[in-house]
Design a protein around this motif. Structure first.
Motif, mmCIF file in Angstrom:
data_model
loop_
_atom_site.group_PDB
_atom_site.id
_atom_site.type_symbol
_atom_site.label_atom_id
_atom_site.label_comp_id
_atom_site.label_asym_id
_atom_site.label_seq_id
_atom_site.Cartn_x
_atom_site.Cartn_y
_atom_site.Cartn_z
ATOM 1 N N LEU A 111 2.465 -1.042 10.375
ATOM 2 C CA LEU A 111 3.175 -1.925 9.461
ATOM 3 C C LEU A 111 3.447 -1.133 8.189
ATOM 4 N N PHE A 112 4.613 -1.324 7.598
ATOM 5 C CA PHE A 112 5.015 -0.552 6.429
ATOM 6 C C PHE A 112 5.161 -1.475 5.231
ATOM 7 N N LEU A 113 4.334 -1.244 4.210
ATOM 8 C CA LEU A 113 4.362 -2.035 2.976
ATOM 9 C C LEU A 113 4.937 -1.180 1.861
ATOM 10 N N GLN A 114 5.906 -1.708 1.139
ATOM 11 C CA GLN A 114 6.435 -1.052 -0.043
ATOM 12 C C GLN A 114 6.026 -1.878 -1.250
ATOM 13 N N LEU A 115 5.256 -1.258 -2.131
ATOM 14 C CA LEU A 115 4.767 -1.954 -3.324
ATOM 15 C C LEU A 115 5.540 -1.444 -4.532
ATOM 16 N N ALA A 116 6.241 -2.351 -5.199
ATOM 17 C CA ALA A 116 6.990 -2.040 -6.414
ATOM 18 C C ALA A 116 6.363 -2.812 -7.576
ATOM 19 N N PRO A 117 6.699 -2.440 -8.809
ATOM 20 C CA PRO A 117 6.126 -3.172 -9.944
ATOM 21 C C PRO A 117 6.440 -4.662 -9.932
ATOM 22 N N GLU A 118 7.573 -5.045 -9.387
ATOM 23 C CA GLU A 118 7.978 -6.455 -9.409
ATOM 24 C C GLU A 118 8.005 -7.117 -8.046
ATOM 25 N N GLY A 119 7.824 -6.375 -6.967
ATOM 26 C CA GLY A 119 7.961 -7.000 -5.659
ATOM 27 C C GLY A 119 7.155 -6.300 -4.589
ATOM 28 N N ARG A 149 7.423 -5.556 -0.161
ATOM 29 C CA ARG A 149 8.211 -5.653 1.066
ATOM 30 C C ARG A 149 7.329 -5.254 2.234
ATOM 31 N N LEU A 150 7.328 -6.085 3.269
ATOM 32 C CA LEU A 150 6.598 -5.797 4.499
ATOM 33 C C LEU A 150 7.634 -5.576 5.594
ATOM 34 N N ASN A 151 7.684 -4.363 6.123
ATOM 35 C CA ASN A 151 8.662 -3.970 7.141
ATOM 36 C C ASN A 151 10.093 -4.347 6.731
ATOM 37 N N GLY A 152 10.402 -4.142 5.451
ATOM 38 C CA GLY A 152 11.760 -4.379 4.960
ATOM 39 C C GLY A 152 12.057 -5.784 4.500
ATOM 40 N N ARG A 153 11.106 -6.715 4.624
ATOM 41 C CA ARG A 153 11.324 -8.102 4.194
ATOM 42 C C ARG A 153 10.549 -8.377 2.908
ATOM 43 N N ASP A 154 11.222 -8.957 1.933
ATOM 44 C CA ASP A 154 10.559 -9.337 0.680
ATOM 45 C C ASP A 154 9.568 -10.461 0.941
ATOM 46 N N MET A 155 8.433 -10.370 0.264
ATOM 47 C CA MET A 155 7.445 -11.444 0.380
ATOM 48 C C MET A 155 6.533 -11.425 -0.840
ATOM 49 N N ALA A 164 -9.237 -1.751 20.778
ATOM 50 C CA ALA A 164 -10.351 -1.467 19.880
ATOM 51 C C ALA A 164 -9.890 -0.868 18.555
ATOM 52 N N ASP A 165 -8.658 -0.374 18.499
ATOM 53 C CA ASP A 165 -8.160 0.261 17.283
ATOM 54 C C ASP A 165 -7.763 -0.787 16.261
ATOM 55 N N ALA A 166 -7.757 -0.359 15.019
ATOM 56 C CA ALA A 166 -7.296 -1.241 13.955
ATOM 57 C C ALA A 166 -5.794 -1.046 13.768
ATOM 58 N N GLN A 167 -5.140 -2.103 13.333
ATOM 59 C CA GLN A 167 -3.698 -2.043 13.068
ATOM 60 C C GLN A 167 -3.468 -1.165 11.840
ATOM 61 N N PRO A 168 -2.687 -0.067 11.952
ATOM 62 C CA PRO A 168 -2.431 0.758 10.781
ATOM 63 C C PRO A 168 -1.422 0.096 9.844
ATOM 64 N N VAL A 169 -1.719 0.140 8.556
ATOM 65 C CA VAL A 169 -0.821 -0.383 7.532
ATOM 66 C C VAL A 169 -0.580 0.749 6.538
ATOM 67 N N LEU A 170 0.684 1.158 6.395
ATOM 68 C CA LEU A 170 1.060 2.215 5.458
ATOM 69 C C LEU A 170 1.580 1.566 4.190
ATOM 70 N N VAL A 171 1.035 1.973 3.042
ATOM 71 C CA VAL A 171 1.436 1.423 1.755
ATOM 72 C C VAL A 171 2.139 2.520 0.969
ATOM 73 N N ALA A 172 3.416 2.311 0.646
ATOM 74 C CA ALA A 172 4.186 3.253 -0.163
ATOM 75 C C ALA A 172 4.407 2.641 -1.539
ATOM 76 N N LEU A 173 4.195 3.431 -2.567
ATOM 77 C CA LEU A 173 4.373 2.968 -3.940
ATOM 78 C C LEU A 173 5.773 3.339 -4.405
ATOM 79 N N ARG A 174 6.500 2.361 -4.925
ATOM 80 C CA ARG A 174 7.858 2.590 -5.424
ATOM 81 C C ARG A 174 7.893 2.358 -6.917
ATOM 82 N N GLY A 175 8.384 3.333 -7.638
ATOM 83 C CA GLY A 175 8.502 3.184 -9.087
ATOM 84 C C GLY A 175 7.161 3.357 -9.774
ATOM 85 N N ALA A 176 7.070 2.789 -10.953
ATOM 86 C CA ALA A 176 5.867 2.915 -11.783
ATOM 87 C C ALA A 176 4.921 1.748 -11.505
#
Length: 129
Positions: free
Chosen positions: A55-63, A65-71, A90-102
């Motif tokens: 799963l791909f999470l984008q963390l911005a100062p104001e918002g 996004r999980l897999n491209g959807r705002d939430m 048995a594996d855990a679900q990988p979640v990648l967190v990318a930081l956008r902006g400040a």
């Protein structure tokens, strides 16, 4: 005739300093801050199976996004708990967190606290872009 100067008394100054110290001590809050466990990648760790899509999470100062959807951050834990873990036993679900902006450290900590409450995920913070 010259006026004689009286020596300066420090007693009122000490009283004022004591009152300020008392005021700041009584108006402060002493709370224990939450701790967030951060772990480095271990060498020789098992890789996720090819069928497991992270799963791909984008963390911005104001918002957020999980897999491209705002939430909103408040709905993230429920969404991740309902996300199907395809092909995982048995594996855990990988979640990648990318930081956008400040992104502030407090905002990242708030996200990590929410993610820590979700069982069965493995979080990796990628860094700022």
């Amino acid at each position: 005739m010259r006026r004689r100067r009286r020596p300066l008394s420090l007693t009122p100054l000490v009283d004022v300093i004591f009152l300020l110290l008392l005021f700041f001590m009584l108006s402060s809050t002493f709370t224990r801050f939450a701790e967030v466990d951060l772990s480095a990648a271990a060498p020789g760790g098992s890789a996720a199976t090819p069928e497991t899509k992270p799963l791909f999470l984008q963390l911005a100062p104001e918002g957020l996004r999980l897999n491209g959807r705002d939430m909103p951050l408040e709905a993230l834990a429920d969404t991740l708990a309902l996300a199907p873990a395809e092909g995982m036993a048995a594996d855990a679900q990988p979640v990648l967190v990318a930081l956008r902006g400040a992104v502030s450290a407090q905002r990242l900590t708030d996200l990590l606290v929410v993610l820590r409450a979700v069982p069965g995920i493995r979080v990796t913070v990628l860094g700022a872009s």
